[in-house]
Design a protein around this motif. Structure first.
Motif, PDB file in Angstrom:
ATOM      1  N   ASP A 206       6.622   2.124  -1.117  1.00 29.41           N
ATOM      2  CA  ASP A 206       7.527   1.735  -2.198  1.00 29.41           C
ATOM      3  C   ASP A 206       8.198   2.948  -2.818  1.00 29.41           C
ATOM      4  OD1 ASP A 206       5.393   2.773  -3.530  1.00 29.41           O
ATOM      5  OD2 ASP A 206       5.534   1.381  -5.201  1.00 29.41           O
ATOM      6  N   LEU A 207       8.560   3.923  -1.959  1.00 34.86           N
ATOM      7  CA  LEU A 207       9.156   5.146  -2.503  1.00 34.86           C
ATOM      8  C   LEU A 207      10.454   4.940  -3.257  1.00 34.86           C
ATOM      9  CD1 LEU A 207       7.669   6.352   0.439  1.00 34.86           C
ATOM     10  CD2 LEU A 207       7.947   8.177  -1.197  1.00 34.86           C
ATOM     11  N   PRO A 208      11.283   3.928  -2.905  1.00 35.39           N
ATOM     12  CA  PRO A 208      12.498   3.740  -3.708  1.00 35.39           C
ATOM     13  C   PRO A 208      12.214   3.468  -5.181  1.00 35.39           C
ATOM     14  CG  PRO A 208      12.671   2.524  -1.677  1.00 35.39           C
ATOM     15  CD  PRO A 208      11.282   3.065  -1.738  1.00 35.39           C
ATOM     16  N   GLU A 209      11.020   2.948  -5.511  1.00 32.28           N
ATOM     17  CA  GLU A 209      10.770   2.690  -6.926  1.00 32.28           C
ATOM     18  C   GLU A 209       9.592   3.487  -7.477  1.00 32.28           C
ATOM     19  OE1 GLU A 209       9.105  -1.437  -7.356  1.00 32.28           O
ATOM     20  OE2 GLU A 209      10.106  -1.594  -5.436  1.00 32.28           O
ATOM     21  N   ALA A 210       8.974   4.302  -6.614  1.00 31.39           N
ATOM     22  CA  ALA A 210       7.817   5.124  -6.980  1.00 31.39           C
ATOM     23  C   ALA A 210       7.747   5.438  -8.475  1.00 31.39           C
ATOM     24  CB  ALA A 210       7.859   6.420  -6.171  1.00 31.39           C
ATOM     25  N   GLU A 211       6.935   4.712  -9.216  1.00 33.46           N
ATOM     26  CA  GLU A 211       7.030   4.813 -10.677  1.00 33.46           C
ATOM     27  C   GLU A 211       6.523   6.124 -11.252  1.00 33.46           C
ATOM     28  OE1 GLU A 211       5.380   2.479  -9.088  1.00 33.46           O
ATOM     29  OE2 GLU A 211       3.380   2.125  -9.909  1.00 33.46           O
ATOM     30  N   ASN A 212       5.695   6.863 -10.505  1.00 30.53           N
ATOM     31  CA  ASN A 212       5.210   8.097 -11.113  1.00 30.53           C
ATOM     32  C   ASN A 212       6.152   9.270 -10.893  1.00 30.53           C
ATOM     33  OD1 ASN A 212       4.685   8.070  -8.472  1.00 30.53           O
ATOM     34  ND2 ASN A 212       2.491   8.433  -8.618  1.00 30.53           N
ATOM     35  N   GLU A 213       7.185   9.096 -10.084  1.00 28.76           N
ATOM     36  CA  GLU A 213       8.161  10.176  -9.943  1.00 28.76           C
ATOM     37  C   GLU A 213       9.574   9.736 -10.329  1.00 28.76           C
ATOM     38  OE1 GLU A 213       8.486  10.975  -5.677  1.00 28.76           O
ATOM     39  OE2 GLU A 213       6.651   9.836  -5.448  1.00 28.76           O
ATOM     40  N   LEU A 214       9.892   8.450 -10.111  1.00 29.74           N
ATOM     41  CA  LEU A 214      11.267   7.994 -10.364  1.00 29.74           C
ATOM     42  C   LEU A 214      11.332   6.964 -11.495  1.00 29.74           C
ATOM     43  CD1 LEU A 214      12.807   7.515  -6.812  1.00 29.74           C
ATOM     44  CD2 LEU A 214      12.943   9.465  -8.325  1.00 29.74           C
ATOM     45  N   VAL A 215      10.372   6.910 -12.362  1.00 28.30           N
ATOM     46  CA  VAL A 215      10.297   5.921 -13.441  1.00 28.30           C
ATOM     47  C   VAL A 215      10.157   4.522 -12.833  1.00 28.30           C
ATOM     48  CG1 VAL A 215      11.253   5.130 -15.611  1.00 28.30           C
ATOM     49  CG2 VAL A 215      11.776   7.413 -14.802  1.00 28.30           C
ATOM     50  N   ALA A 216      11.255   3.909 -12.416  1.00 34.98           N
ATOM     51  CA  ALA A 216      11.129   2.671 -11.650  1.00 34.98           C
ATOM     52  C   ALA A 216      12.152   2.662 -10.533  1.00 34.98           C
ATOM     53  CB  ALA A 216      11.305   1.459 -12.543  1.00 34.98           C
ATOM     54  N   GLY A 217      12.702   3.840 -10.223  1.00 37.06           N
ATOM     55  CA  GLY A 217      13.644   3.943  -9.124  1.00 37.06           C
ATOM     56  C   GLY A 217      14.871   3.090  -9.327  1.00 37.06           C
ATOM     57  N   LEU A 278      -3.236  -3.846   1.328  1.00 37.29           N
ATOM     58  CA  LEU A 278      -2.614  -2.551   1.615  1.00 37.29           C
ATOM     59  C   LEU A 278      -2.304  -1.823   0.319  1.00 37.29           C
ATOM     60  CD1 LEU A 278       0.106  -2.871   4.369  1.00 37.29           C
ATOM     61  CD2 LEU A 278      -1.976  -1.550   4.420  1.00 37.29           C
ATOM     62  N   ARG A 279      -1.760  -2.593  -0.646  1.00 42.51           N
ATOM     63  CA  ARG A 279      -1.395  -1.989  -1.920  1.00 42.51           C
ATOM     64  C   ARG A 279      -2.628  -1.455  -2.624  1.00 42.51           C
ATOM     65  NH1 ARG A 279       1.838  -4.408  -7.134  1.00 42.51           N
ATOM     66  NH2 ARG A 279       1.169  -2.750  -8.500  1.00 42.51           N
ATOM     67  N   ALA A 280      -3.744  -2.194  -2.465  1.00 45.53           N
ATOM     68  CA  ALA A 280      -4.952  -1.797  -3.177  1.00 45.53           C
ATOM     69  C   ALA A 280      -5.615  -0.594  -2.548  1.00 45.53           C
ATOM     70  CB  ALA A 280      -5.924  -2.976  -3.221  1.00 45.53           C
ATOM     71  N   SER A 281      -5.295  -0.295  -1.271  1.00 48.91           N
ATOM     72  CA  SER A 281      -6.130   0.696  -0.587  1.00 48.91           C
ATOM     73  C   SER A 281      -5.405   1.959  -0.145  1.00 48.91           C
ATOM     74  CB  SER A 281      -6.803   0.047   0.617  1.00 48.91           C
ATOM     75  OG  SER A 281      -5.903  -0.766   1.305  1.00 48.91           O
ATOM     76  N   TYR A 282      -4.063   1.961  -0.071  1.00 54.52           N
ATOM     77  CA  TYR A 282      -3.409   3.156   0.462  1.00 54.52           C
ATOM     78  C   TYR A 282      -2.606   3.891  -0.586  1.00 54.52           C
ATOM     79  CZ  TYR A 282      -4.684   2.348   5.254  1.00 54.52           C
ATOM     80  OH  TYR A 282      -5.399   2.219   6.398  1.00 54.52           O
ATOM     81  N   PRO A 283      -2.651   5.224  -0.555  1.00 58.92           N
ATOM     82  CA  PRO A 283      -1.762   5.994  -1.432  1.00 58.92           C
ATOM     83  C   PRO A 283      -0.377   6.076  -0.799  1.00 58.92           C
ATOM     84  CG  PRO A 283      -3.081   7.493  -0.160  1.00 58.92           C
ATOM     85  CD  PRO A 283      -3.498   6.110   0.253  1.00 58.92           C
ATOM     86  N   ARG A 284       0.598   6.460  -1.607  1.00 56.99           N
ATOM     87  CA  ARG A 284       1.963   6.582  -1.134  1.00 56.99           C
ATOM     88  C   ARG A 284       2.116   7.863  -0.308  1.00 56.99           C
ATOM     89  NH1 ARG A 284       3.987   6.281  -6.399  1.00 56.99           N
ATOM     90  NH2 ARG A 284       4.089   4.043  -6.509  1.00 56.99           N
ATOM     91  N   PRO A 285       2.795   7.815   0.851  1.00 51.66           N
ATOM     92  CA  PRO A 285       3.080   9.082   1.545  1.00 51.66           C
ATOM     93  C   PRO A 285       4.245   9.799   0.868  1.00 51.66           C
ATOM     94  CG  PRO A 285       4.012   7.263   2.766  1.00 51.66           C
ATOM     95  CD  PRO A 285       3.326   6.658   1.576  1.00 51.66           C
ATOM     96  N   ARG A 286       4.451  11.057   1.255  1.00 56.12           N
ATOM     97  CA  ARG A 286       5.642  11.761   0.780  1.00 56.12           C
ATOM     98  C   ARG A 286       6.849  11.223   1.517  1.00 56.12           C
ATOM     99  NH1 ARG A 286       3.589  17.040   1.917  1.00 56.12           N
ATOM    100  NH2 ARG A 286       5.149  16.988   3.558  1.00 56.12           N
ATOM    101  N   PHE A 287       8.056  11.415   0.975  1.00 60.00           N
ATOM    102  CA  PHE A 287       9.204  10.775   1.607  1.00 60.00           C
ATOM    103  C   PHE A 287       9.472  11.336   3.000  1.00 60.00           C
ATOM    104  CE2 PHE A 287      13.648   9.558   2.273  1.00 60.00           C
ATOM    105  CZ  PHE A 287      13.479   8.208   2.078  1.00 60.00           C
ATOM    106  N   ASP A 288       9.319  12.653   3.164  1.00 60.48           N
ATOM    107  CA  ASP A 288       9.580  13.222   4.488  1.00 60.48           C
ATOM    108  C   ASP A 288       8.531  12.756   5.493  1.00 60.48           C
ATOM    109  OD1 ASP A 288       7.775  14.802   3.006  1.00 60.48           O
ATOM    110  OD2 ASP A 288       7.906  16.366   4.520  1.00 60.48           O
TER     111      ASP A 288
END
Lengths: 317, 171
Positions: A206-217, A278-288
């Protein structure tokens, strides 16, 4: 007379069922996440907290629907509608049971791919029209992510098309009478599932909305019912991908004893739960990392799957 | 099917006109997307559902997203709209209009000469398209794939970061 009424009833029924399901999924997701994280989740409003959905709906409908003065108004209003329309349109080709299908297109699978391709605009245009930095970054990420993952999302399904010999989704289900395609097309299933997670921009992608870096994208500037449309659109998209995995790889409505519609709903429900797990168990990868995974691992894997399936089919004559 | 054709053709023409006359680049692109969708419907109404689907997936769904992506990155301000306005001054229209009238006259002449034939409404499904592409038109498919490969290699070369340079930048 019947030829007009029955399709209308089916369309209305499907629309009603989908909106209810996607609203119910919000409750389901919160409860399941809570279960897996060892807490309660919403459990106060009504039995098991089920009426929480209703409360949330009242809240979102009555909230002030604010359009920022610096936004591009027409596009800002259009963007949330696009995702709802494209996802609902994609559902038209899904056969829920032998009798319940809105339209039996001979290019059904391609129609789904077309609608999912158009769904990208919702997120991209929302990001652009908001005219703010976070939203723009989210929109750009969404454009890059969804265009890349779309490529092998289509390719991963071509193995299924080859085995069934048709783009018609009903024919694909019928072709699975002997053996569900999840066995001969296991790589295709895995690739499609990962691409589906990226297309619906659900966690972990969910990198387009990643709330900890883009507020809500991309939807940082949205409020009220327009935000609600993005939210419900995301759940609808998740239901769509689950329903497609069911139809394309797990025999759709096929199954013993129970009526077809129960089989369909049961299988779809399992995949929806998998999305939430999946949401409960995986962290977000970096965009690259996300882009590298897409182009360097998934695309070659999809092509290899395609070549091997084609080779085997050719050898088998 | 005929009505569907005329309506979608009209939408295609109108939206294409809007693409040219809109001053805001993203709005123009949105009209271009609508134009492509309308053309997909034209294909569909002429009995080519496969081509219609590909038109939406590839043109409207992939290529135009990249266009929007690039325009978004450029982040054009109100200045560009001013520039567009200047470029679309009335004098600009004379040349294109003359050329279009010549083309139009040619088209009308050609249509009038040959007896007006309705295009075949026979449905051309994905199977027939595949057989045609990998049967009689195989050489075209191969040539197109080579062309795309050349484009890919070129893009890779342009986008490649030189190793020495990368070390110099501390990467």
């Amino acid at each position: 007379m019947n030829s007009i009424v029955i399709p209308l009833v089916i369309i209305a029924g499907v629309l009603l069922a989908l909106t209810t399901i996607s609203a119910g999924l919000i409750w389901l997701e919160r409860r399941l996440l809570a279960l897996w994280q060892d807490r309660y989740g919403p459990n106060r409003v009504g039995p098991f907290g089920l009426l929480q959905v209703l409360a949330d709906m009242i809240k979102i409908f009555s909230k002030e629907d604010w359009i920022p003065p610096f936004a591009d108004k027409p596009v800002f209003v259009l963007a949330p509608a696009i995702i709802m329309i494209t996802v609902f349109m994609a559902f038209t080709v899904i056969p829920f049971t032998p009798g319940i299908q809105v339209v039996d297109l001979n290019i059904g699978l391609l129609f789904f791919l077309a609608m999912s391709a158009l769904g990208v605009y919702s997120v991209v245009l929302a990001g652009w029209a908001s005219n703010s930095k976070y939203a723009l970054l989210g929109g750009m990420r969404a454009a890059a992510q969804m265009v890349s993952y779309e490529v092998f999302m289509g390719l991963s399904l071509m193995g299924v098309v080859m085995l069934a010999g048709s783009f018609n989704i009903r024919d694909i289900v019928e072709a699975q009478r002997g053996l569900w395609f999840c066995i001969p097309q296991f790589p295709g299933l895995v690739i499609f599932f990962i691409a589906g997670v990226a297309e619906t921009h659900r966690l972990p992608f969910d990198l387009p909305e990643a709330e900890n870096e883009l507020v809500a994208g991309f939807h940082a500037e949205y409020s009220g019912i327009k935000f609600g449309m993005f939210f419900v659109g995301e759940y609808l998209g998740m239901t769509l991908i689950s329903a497609l995995i069911t139809t394309l790889f797990f025999g759709g409505w096929l199954g013993p004893v129970l009526p077809p519609v129960v089989w369909f709903l049961l299988k779809t429900f399992i995949f929806i739960c998998l999305f939430i797990l999946l949401r409960a168990s995986y962290p977000r990868p970096r965009f690259d990392q996300l882009m590298a995974l897409g182009w360097k691992v998934m695309l070659p894997a999809a092509l290899l799957n395609l070549a091997v399936t084609g080779g085997i089919l050719l050898a088998a004559g | 099917m005929n009505d569907l054709f005329y309506v979608s053709a009209a939408v295609a023409i109108l939206s294409t006109v809007m693409v040219i006359t809109k001053l805001n680049a993203v709005h123009a692109l949105l009209y271009l997307i609508i134009s492509l969708l309308a053309i997909a419907l034209v294909f569909y109404s002429l009995g080519a559902p496969f081509v219609a689907a590909l038109e939406v997936i590839i043109y409207a769904g992939a290529i135009m997203v990249l266009f929007v992506f690039v325009i978004m990155m450029l982040n054009l301000g109100p200045g560009s709209a001013e520039q567009e306005k200047w470029m679309l001054s009335p004098g600009m229209w004379i040349g294109p209009v003359v050329l279009v009238i010549i083309l139009m006259a040619e088209l009308v002449y050609a249509l009038a000469r040959s007896a007006l034939r309705m295009p075949g409404i026979a449905m051309v499904g994905p199977r027939q398209v595949g057989i045609a592409l990998f049967g009689p038109y195989l050489i075209g498919v191969e040539l197109a794939s080579m062309l795309l490969l050349a484009g890919l290699v070129g893009a890779f070369h342009l986008g490649r970061r030189d190793k020495q340079q990368a070390i110099g930048e501390g990467r």
